[in-house]
Enzyme design. Structure first.
Site, PDB file in Angstrom:
ATOM      1  N   GLU A 103      -0.619  -9.276  -0.565  1.00 30.42           N
ATOM      2  CA  GLU A 103      -2.064  -9.506  -0.361  1.00 30.42           C
ATOM      3  C   GLU A 103      -2.813  -9.540  -1.692  1.00 30.42           C
ATOM      4  OE1 GLU A 103      -2.068  -6.182   2.523  1.00 30.42           O
ATOM      5  OE2 GLU A 103      -3.243  -7.517   3.809  1.00 30.42           O
ATOM      6  N   ALA A 156       0.867  -1.174   0.000  1.00 28.39           N
ATOM      7  CA  ALA A 156       0.000   0.000   0.000  1.00 28.39           C
ATOM      8  C   ALA A 156       0.907   1.228   0.000  1.00 28.39           C
ATOM      9  CB  ALA A 156      -0.874  -0.011   1.247  1.00 28.39           C
ATOM     10  N   GLU A 158       4.585  -5.091   7.307  1.00 28.98           N
ATOM     11  CA  GLU A 158       3.839  -4.041   8.012  1.00 28.98           C
ATOM     12  C   GLU A 158       4.321  -3.792   9.435  1.00 28.98           C
ATOM     13  OE1 GLU A 158       2.485  -6.332   6.049  1.00 28.98           O
ATOM     14  OE2 GLU A 158       0.969  -5.414   4.764  1.00 28.98           O
ATOM     15  N   GLY A 190       0.597  -4.916   0.816  1.00 24.29           N
ATOM     16  CA  GLY A 190      -0.584  -5.002  -0.052  1.00 24.29           C
ATOM     17  C   GLY A 190      -0.302  -5.702  -1.371  1.00 24.29           C
TER      18      GLY A 190
HETATM   19  N1  COA Z   1       4.582   3.175  -0.570  1.00 26.34           N
HETATM   20  C1  COA Z   1       4.977   4.359  -1.088  1.00 26.34           C
HETATM   21  N2  COA Z   1       6.102   4.509  -1.806  1.00 26.34           N
HETATM   22  C2  COA Z   1       6.872   3.415  -1.988  1.00 26.34           C
HETATM   23  C3  COA Z   1       6.525   2.164  -1.468  1.00 26.34           C
HETATM   24  C4  COA Z   1       5.317   2.060  -0.738  1.00 26.34           C
HETATM   25  N3  COA Z   1       4.897   0.893  -0.219  1.00 26.34           N
HETATM   26  N4  COA Z   1       7.487   1.270  -1.812  1.00 26.34           N
HETATM   27  C5  COA Z   1       8.393   1.945  -2.528  1.00 26.34           C
HETATM   28  N5  COA Z   1       8.027   3.243  -2.640  1.00 26.34           N
HETATM   29  C6  COA Z   1       8.714   4.324  -3.345  1.00 26.34           C
HETATM   30  C7  COA Z   1       9.926   4.829  -2.553  1.00 26.34           C
HETATM   31  O1  COA Z   1       9.518   5.779  -1.578  1.00 26.34           O
HETATM   32  C8  COA Z   1      10.739   5.445  -3.667  1.00 26.34           C
HETATM   33  O2  COA Z   1      10.160   6.696  -4.016  1.00 26.34           O
HETATM   34  P1  COA Z   1      11.118   7.989  -4.287  1.00 26.34           P
HETATM   35  O3  COA Z   1      12.000   7.581  -5.439  1.00 26.34           O
HETATM   36  O4  COA Z   1      10.150   9.063  -4.645  1.00 26.34           O
HETATM   37  O5  COA Z   1      11.880   8.209  -3.033  1.00 26.34           O
HETATM   38  C9  COA Z   1      10.497   4.515  -4.843  1.00 26.34           C
HETATM   39  O6  COA Z   1       9.288   3.839  -4.555  1.00 26.34           O
HETATM   40  C10 COA Z   1      11.593   3.473  -5.019  1.00 26.34           C
HETATM   41  O7  COA Z   1      11.746   2.772  -3.803  1.00 26.34           O
HETATM   42  P2  COA Z   1      13.165   2.620  -3.045  1.00 26.34           P
HETATM   43  O8  COA Z   1      12.868   2.379  -1.598  1.00 26.34           O
HETATM   44  O9  COA Z   1      14.055   3.753  -3.384  1.00 26.34           O
HETATM   45  O10 COA Z   1      13.717   1.299  -3.740  1.00 26.34           O
HETATM   46  P3  COA Z   1      14.758   0.250  -3.106  1.00 26.34           P
HETATM   47  O11 COA Z   1      15.141  -0.652  -4.230  1.00 26.34           O
HETATM   48  O12 COA Z   1      15.834   0.947  -2.351  1.00 26.34           O
HETATM   49  O13 COA Z   1      13.892  -0.596  -2.028  1.00 26.34           O
HETATM   50  C11 COA Z   1      11.952  -1.806  -1.244  1.00 26.34           C
HETATM   51  C12 COA Z   1      12.829  -1.413  -2.456  1.00 26.34           C
HETATM   52  C13 COA Z   1      10.732  -2.559  -1.783  1.00 26.34           C
HETATM   53  C14 COA Z   1      12.759  -2.744  -0.326  1.00 26.34           C
HETATM   54  C15 COA Z   1      11.535  -0.536  -0.474  1.00 26.34           C
HETATM   55  O14 COA Z   1      10.985   0.392  -1.387  1.00 26.34           O
HETATM   56  C16 COA Z   1      10.489  -0.785   0.590  1.00 26.34           C
HETATM   57  O15 COA Z   1      10.824  -1.286   1.654  1.00 26.34           O
HETATM   58  N6  COA Z   1       9.226  -0.402   0.318  1.00 26.34           N
HETATM   59  C17 COA Z   1       8.161  -0.488   1.294  1.00 26.34           C
HETATM   60  C18 COA Z   1       7.678  -1.903   1.445  1.00 26.34           C
HETATM   61  C19 COA Z   1       6.591  -1.963   2.500  1.00 26.34           C
HETATM   62  O16 COA Z   1       6.829  -1.715   3.664  1.00 26.34           O
HETATM   63  N7  COA Z   1       5.381  -2.327   2.071  1.00 26.34           N
HETATM   64  C20 COA Z   1       4.257  -2.471   2.943  1.00 26.34           C
HETATM   65  C21 COA Z   1       3.473  -1.228   2.991  1.00 26.34           C
HETATM   66  S1  COA Z   1       2.101  -1.375   4.090  1.00 26.34           S
END
Ligand code: COA
Length: 258
Positions: free
Chosen positions: A113, A65, A133, A110
């Site tokens: 999910e 999400a 989460e 999400g």
């Molecule tokens: N919600 C909002 N934005 C998200 C996102 C999410 N769930 N997952 C990734 N993004 C965005 C990042 O903020 C970043 O945006 P920016 O370039 O404007 O800063 C962009 O997507 C790229 O992500 P980034 O974190 O730079 O890539 P990465 O390769 O370093 O890491 C992940 C990849 C998937 C490990 C990391 O993005 C992450 O942990 N995301 C969240 C996962 C999460 O907790 N999901 C559950 C949500 S309830």
């Protein structure tokens, strides 16, 4: 007409691509609204026999999400968000037409999910699954606690939910979370190949399989009784007459969906 989805319809298979690659295809409210609308299309459009859900780019299926939308939300808004998300994912799970997740990278929160609400999953070798989460002080809200237990068992599910770590595609295969692991290039062809086979079967029988298989997880239903009922309903279809006649006449059936 969708701002966050790309859809292509080929050979009666609708491929739905979540298209926010700069945000790793995170599910903001616009994506959720678009997913809800595209599922209405899947239900209603006679030329769609089945669908694939995937993510844009080579890195991410859906990274969860959209976390930026959680900031400052109240308990009531959290409840409404989860209820809305669950309703959309129920629409996927209860689709009368097969829906396959082609998981092409991160399937987190999400995203995991969403994949789990599909009827089955195929992953590319770089796919990663997780419910992170707890790292945000949250729990899954779009059905993740329920479907993960259903798919991988309570022990594995609770470890994933509480450790908030990711598992790779090979582990997801071992857990039974995905049916196949293939290369990125083979991902969509694999999903299409399976759906091409499924699309040759009687549509109302496919619908019956989905209803009966879902019934086991619905405490308001007795799954065996649902199966009996769905089995019986097949006898009212022309496709059942066609299927049994074709077998006895040693020819291929020509199903019409009625
Ligand atoms: N919600 C909002 N934005 C998200 C996102 C999410 N769930 N997952 C990734 N993004 C965005 C990042 O903020 C970043 O945006 P920016 O370039 O404007 O800063 C962009 O997507 C790229 O992500 P980034 O974190 O730079 O890539 P990465 O390769 O370093 O890491 C992940 C990849 C998937 C490990 C990391 O993005 C992450 O942990 N995301 C969240 C996962 C999460 O907790 N999901 C559950 C949500 S309830």
């Amino acid at each position: 007409m969708y701002t966050t989805l790309v859809k292509t319809l080929e050979n009666n298979i609708l491929t739905i691509t979540v298209n926010r690659p700069d945000k790793l295809n995170a599910l903001n409210q616009q994506v959720m609204q678009d997913l809800n609308a595209v599922m209405d299309e899947v239900y209603q459009n006679q030329s769609i026999k089945s669908a694939i859900i995937t993510g844009a780019g080579a890195k991410s299926f859906v990274a969860g999400a959209d976390i930026s939308e959680f900031v400052g939300a109240t308990k009531e808004q959290g409840i409404a968000l989860a209820q809305k998300g669950q309703n959309i994912f129920f629409k996927i799970e209860n689709s009368p037409k097969p829906i396959v997740a082609a998981v092409n990278g991160f399937a987190l929160g999400g995203g995991c999910e969403l994949a789990m609400s599909c009827h089955f999953r195929i992953a590319s070798e770089n796919a990663k699954f997780g419910q992170p989460e707890v790292n945000l002080g949250l729990i899954p809200g779009y059905g993740g606690t329920q479907r993960l237990v259903q798919l991988v068992g309570k022990g594995r599910a609770l470890e994933l939910l509480m450790a908030g770590n990711m598992i790779d595609a090979a582990t997801a295969l071992q857990y039974g979370l995905v049916n196949y692991v293939v290369s990125q290039e083979e991902l969509l062809p694999k999903a299409i190949g399976i759906l091409q086979t499924i699309n040759t079967k009687a549509p109302l029988a496919l619908k019956g399989c989905i209803i009966a298989a879902n019934a086991i997880f619905d405490e308001k239903q007795n799954g065996y009784a649902t199966e009996v009922n769905e089995f019986g309903k097949c006898f009212e279809t022309l496709d059942m007459i066609e299927g049994t006649s074709a077998f006895l006449e040693k020819r291929k059936p020509n199903f019409k969906g009625c």
